[in-house]
Write a protein that holds these residues in place. Structure first.
Motif, short mmCIF file in Angstrom:
data_model
loop_
_atom_site.label_atom_id
_atom_site.label_comp_id
_atom_site.label_asym_id
_atom_site.label_seq_id
_atom_site.Cartn_x
_atom_site.Cartn_y
_atom_site.Cartn_z
N LYS A 1 13.39 45.56 -44.38
CA LYS A 1 13.73 47.11 -42.79
C LYS A 1 13.20 48.26 -43.17
O LYS A 1 13.13 48.85 -42.59
CB LYS A 1 15.67 46.62 -42.99
N GLU B 1 10.02 48.67 -42.37
CA GLU B 1 9.54 48.43 -41.09
C GLU B 1 9.87 49.58 -40.13
O GLU B 1 9.52 50.45 -38.95
CB GLU B 1 10.75 47.24 -40.31
N LYS B 2 10.59 50.20 -41.07
CA LYS B 2 10.98 51.76 -40.92
C LYS B 2 9.76 52.67 -41.02
O LYS B 2 10.01 54.09 -41.15
CB LYS B 2 12.20 51.96 -41.81
#
Length: 130
Positions: free
Chosen positions: A41, A44-45
């Motif tokens: 995550k 993904e950021k």
């Protein structure tokens, strides 16, 4: 507590945008997040040029959480594994009773896009309130 969180989330520092992104990830769902899931995550950021670098950022966040000067962060987040700096942590979760105060502190700060904490060429961090 909220004031301490706002101060921490507002500090000038290379790590702070990744700490904000970390807490936004934990607040995205009311559950525990495994270490690998957090790394994905973060990537993904836009944090880290690959999963391995995202893991390095997570290690830095974990160390930041366990600094003696950050008891307010340990008050709001729980994790499995060693509580000392340098020990691997897993299953991160914002404690239910603190979810609203952490959300409120992050909303007040609202980070903008900044350069990478590691200064990797072409790597940016996109901290959004999502």
């Amino acid at each position: 507590l909220r004031k301490q969180l706002v101060i921490t989330f507002s500090k000038d520092g290379e790590l702070i945008p990744t700490v904000q992104a970390f807490f936004r990830i934990l607040l995205s769902e009311n559950k525990s997040f495994e270490r690998e899931e957090v790394k994905i995550k973060l990537f993904e950021k836009g944090i880290g040029k690959d999963i391995g670098r995202a893991g390095t950022h997570l290690s830095n966040i974990s160390s930041f959480l366990t600094k003696v000067s950050n008891p307010h962060l340990r008050q709001v987040v729980e994790f499995d594994g060693g509580g000392a700096r340098g020990e691997t942590k897993n299953n991160y979760r914002v404690i239910d009773q603190y979810r609203d105060v952490v959300t409120s502190a992050l909303e007040e700060v609202k980070a903008e896009t900044v350069l990478s904490p590691r200064g990797d060429q072409g790597e940016t961090i996109r901290s959004t309130a999502s």
